[in-house]
Design a protein around this motif. Structure first.
Motif, PDB file in Angstrom:
ATOM      1  N   GLY A 110      -7.463   5.572  18.712  1.00 52.74           N
ATOM      2  CA  GLY A 110      -7.524   6.648  17.729  1.00 52.74           C
ATOM      3  C   GLY A 110      -8.832   7.375  17.900  1.00 52.74           C
ATOM      4  N   LEU A 111      -9.243   8.015  16.889  1.00 53.67           N
ATOM      5  CA  LEU A 111     -10.435   8.844  16.997  1.00 53.67           C
ATOM      6  C   LEU A 111     -11.689   8.137  16.524  1.00 53.67           C
ATOM      7  N   GLY A 112     -11.599   6.887  16.177  1.00 58.56           N
ATOM      8  CA  GLY A 112     -12.808   6.137  15.875  1.00 58.56           C
ATOM      9  C   GLY A 112     -13.123   6.031  14.408  1.00 58.56           C
ATOM     10  N   PHE A 113     -14.242   5.410  14.142  1.00 57.63           N
ATOM     11  CA  PHE A 113     -14.665   5.116  12.780  1.00 57.63           C
ATOM     12  C   PHE A 113     -15.138   6.377  12.080  1.00 57.63           C
ATOM     13  N   GLY A 114     -14.258   6.953  11.264  1.00 55.42           N
ATOM     14  CA  GLY A 114     -14.623   8.097  10.446  1.00 55.42           C
ATOM     15  C   GLY A 114     -14.640   9.429  11.178  1.00 55.42           C
ATOM     16  N   LEU A 115     -14.473   9.437  12.490  1.00 57.27           N
ATOM     17  CA  LEU A 115     -14.456  10.697  13.223  1.00 57.27           C
ATOM     18  C   LEU A 115     -13.007  11.143  13.324  1.00 57.27           C
ATOM     19  N   THR A 116     -12.634  12.094  12.522  1.00 59.90           N
ATOM     20  CA  THR A 116     -11.220  12.435  12.433  1.00 59.90           C
ATOM     21  C   THR A 116     -10.941  13.839  12.948  1.00 59.90           C
ATOM     22  N   LYS A 117      -9.850  13.964  13.662  1.00 64.83           N
ATOM     23  CA  LYS A 117      -9.339  15.267  14.081  1.00 64.83           C
ATOM     24  C   LYS A 117      -8.314  15.732  13.051  1.00 64.83           C
ATOM     25  N   GLU A 130      -9.410   0.281   6.808  1.00 70.38           N
ATOM     26  CA  GLU A 130      -8.422   1.322   6.539  1.00 70.38           C
ATOM     27  C   GLU A 130      -8.043   1.980   7.856  1.00 70.38           C
ATOM     28  N   ILE A 131      -6.763   1.906   8.187  1.00 67.03           N
ATOM     29  CA  ILE A 131      -6.255   2.496   9.426  1.00 67.03           C
ATOM     30  C   ILE A 131      -5.354   3.652   9.043  1.00 67.03           C
ATOM     31  N   GLY A 132      -5.561   4.805   9.667  1.00 69.07           N
ATOM     32  CA  GLY A 132      -4.833   6.019   9.323  1.00 69.07           C
ATOM     33  C   GLY A 132      -3.326   5.874   9.366  1.00 69.07           C
ATOM     34  N   MET A 133      -2.658   6.805   8.753  1.00 71.28           N
ATOM     35  CA  MET A 133      -1.202   6.752   8.621  1.00 71.28           C
ATOM     36  C   MET A 133      -0.452   7.139   9.889  1.00 71.28           C
ATOM     37  N   ASN A 134      -1.094   7.805  10.840  1.00 65.39           N
ATOM     38  CA  ASN A 134      -0.426   8.235  12.054  1.00 65.39           C
ATOM     39  C   ASN A 134      -0.405   7.083  13.050  1.00 65.39           C
ATOM     40  N   ILE A 135       0.655   6.268  13.014  1.00 66.69           N
ATOM     41  CA  ILE A 135       0.708   5.058  13.845  1.00 66.69           C
ATOM     42  C   ILE A 135       0.964   5.356  15.319  1.00 66.69           C
ATOM     43  N   VAL A 142      -6.336  14.384   9.261  1.00 70.65           N
ATOM     44  CA  VAL A 142      -6.592  13.544   8.092  1.00 70.65           C
ATOM     45  C   VAL A 142      -6.068  12.126   8.280  1.00 70.65           C
ATOM     46  N   ASP A 143      -4.933  11.978   8.958  1.00 70.95           N
ATOM     47  CA  ASP A 143      -4.302  10.670   9.088  1.00 70.95           C
ATOM     48  C   ASP A 143      -4.768   9.871  10.304  1.00 70.95           C
ATOM     49  N   ASP A 144      -5.654  10.416  11.126  1.00 66.09           N
ATOM     50  CA  ASP A 144      -6.148   9.709  12.316  1.00 66.09           C
ATOM     51  C   ASP A 144      -7.544   9.167  12.058  1.00 66.09           C
ATOM     52  N   HIS A 145      -7.634   7.937  11.580  1.00 71.20           N
ATOM     53  CA  HIS A 145      -8.952   7.364  11.335  1.00 71.20           C
ATOM     54  C   HIS A 145      -8.894   5.847  11.235  1.00 71.20           C
ATOM     55  N   ILE A 146     -10.019   5.226  11.521  1.00 69.43           N
ATOM     56  CA  ILE A 146     -10.227   3.803  11.283  1.00 69.43           C
ATOM     57  C   ILE A 146     -11.558   3.717  10.552  1.00 69.43           C
ATOM     58  N   LYS A 147     -11.527   3.244   9.314  1.00 68.35           N
ATOM     59  CA  LYS A 147     -12.734   3.224   8.487  1.00 68.35           C
ATOM     60  C   LYS A 147     -12.914   1.856   7.827  1.00 68.35           C
ATOM     61  N   ARG A 148     -14.116   1.604   7.319  1.00 68.95           N
ATOM     62  CA  ARG A 148     -14.408   0.411   6.520  1.00 68.95           C
ATOM     63  C   ARG A 148     -14.981   0.836   5.174  1.00 68.95           C
ATOM     64  N   PRO A 149     -14.139   1.378   4.293  1.00 74.44           N
ATOM     65  CA  PRO A 149     -14.653   1.806   2.988  1.00 74.44           C
ATOM     66  C   PRO A 149     -14.829   0.623   2.038  1.00 74.44           C
ATOM     67  N   GLN A 150     -15.549   0.863   0.962  1.00 76.39           N
ATOM     68  CA  GLN A 150     -15.718  -0.124  -0.104  1.00 76.39           C
ATOM     69  C   GLN A 150     -14.521   0.012  -1.045  1.00 76.39           C
ATOM     70  N   ASP A 151     -13.777  -1.064  -1.237  1.00 73.67           N
ATOM     71  CA  ASP A 151     -12.645  -1.060  -2.163  1.00 73.67           C
ATOM     72  C   ASP A 151     -13.170  -1.302  -3.572  1.00 73.67           C
ATOM     73  N   GLU A 152     -12.837  -0.417  -4.481  1.00 73.69           N
ATOM     74  CA  GLU A 152     -13.335  -0.524  -5.855  1.00 73.69           C
ATOM     75  C   GLU A 152     -12.730  -1.709  -6.603  1.00 73.69           C
ATOM     76  N   ASP A 153     -11.476  -2.049  -6.306  1.00 68.95           N
ATOM     77  CA  ASP A 153     -10.812  -3.137  -7.034  1.00 68.95           C
ATOM     78  C   ASP A 153     -11.391  -4.503  -6.688  1.00 68.95           C
ATOM     79  N   ILE A 154     -11.616  -4.760  -5.402  1.00 70.14           N
ATOM     80  CA  ILE A 154     -12.119  -6.078  -5.010  1.00 70.14           C
ATOM     81  C   ILE A 154     -13.621  -6.078  -4.733  1.00 70.14           C
ATOM     82  N   GLN A 155     -14.257  -4.906  -4.859  1.00 69.92           N
ATOM     83  CA  GLN A 155     -15.705  -4.773  -4.666  1.00 69.92           C
ATOM     84  C   GLN A 155     -16.160  -5.322  -3.319  1.00 69.92           C
ATOM     85  N   SER A 156     -15.455  -4.928  -2.266  1.00 71.08           N
ATOM     86  CA  SER A 156     -15.771  -5.412  -0.933  1.00 71.08           C
ATOM     87  C   SER A 156     -15.284  -4.409   0.110  1.00 71.08           C
TER      88      SER A 156
END
Length: 86
Positions: free
Chosen positions: A29-36, A56-61, A38-52
């Motif tokens: 894909g296009l890498g960590f946060g570098l998106t061409k 997150e892998i984009g929707m374009n499989i 909206v659906d092409d991304h691999i990120k490590r965001p902070q989840d608010e529910d589990i606080q960790s």
């Protein structure tokens, strides 16, 4: 990859809380946060529910995915009888 490793109980190959969760994975894909798109991304965001951090892998499989092991000619060599995805 794991064939010479003692295997008992559970064997974790993806753990998003670790410092390098995709160390043994190939990322397509296009890498960590570098998106061409909206659906092409691999990120490590902070989840608010589990606080960790989560993975997150984009929707374009077709263009964004991860595979393990990173080397396509290698095998995982897992001998455990069950696959558990959490």
């Amino acid at each position: 990859m794991f064939k010479n490793t003692f295997q008992s109980g559970f064997l974790s190959i993806l753990y998003s809380l670790g410092s390098k969760p995709l160390q043994i994975w190939d990322k397509e894909g296009l890498g960590f946060g570098l998106t061409k798109f909206v659906d092409d991304h691999i990120k490590r965001p902070q989840d608010e529910d589990i606080q960790s951090n989560v993975l997150e892998i984009g929707m374009n499989i077709q263009s964004t995915y991860i595979t393990c092991p990173a080397d396509p000619s290698a095998t995982l060599g897992i001998k455990l009888p069950f696959l558990d995805m959490l």
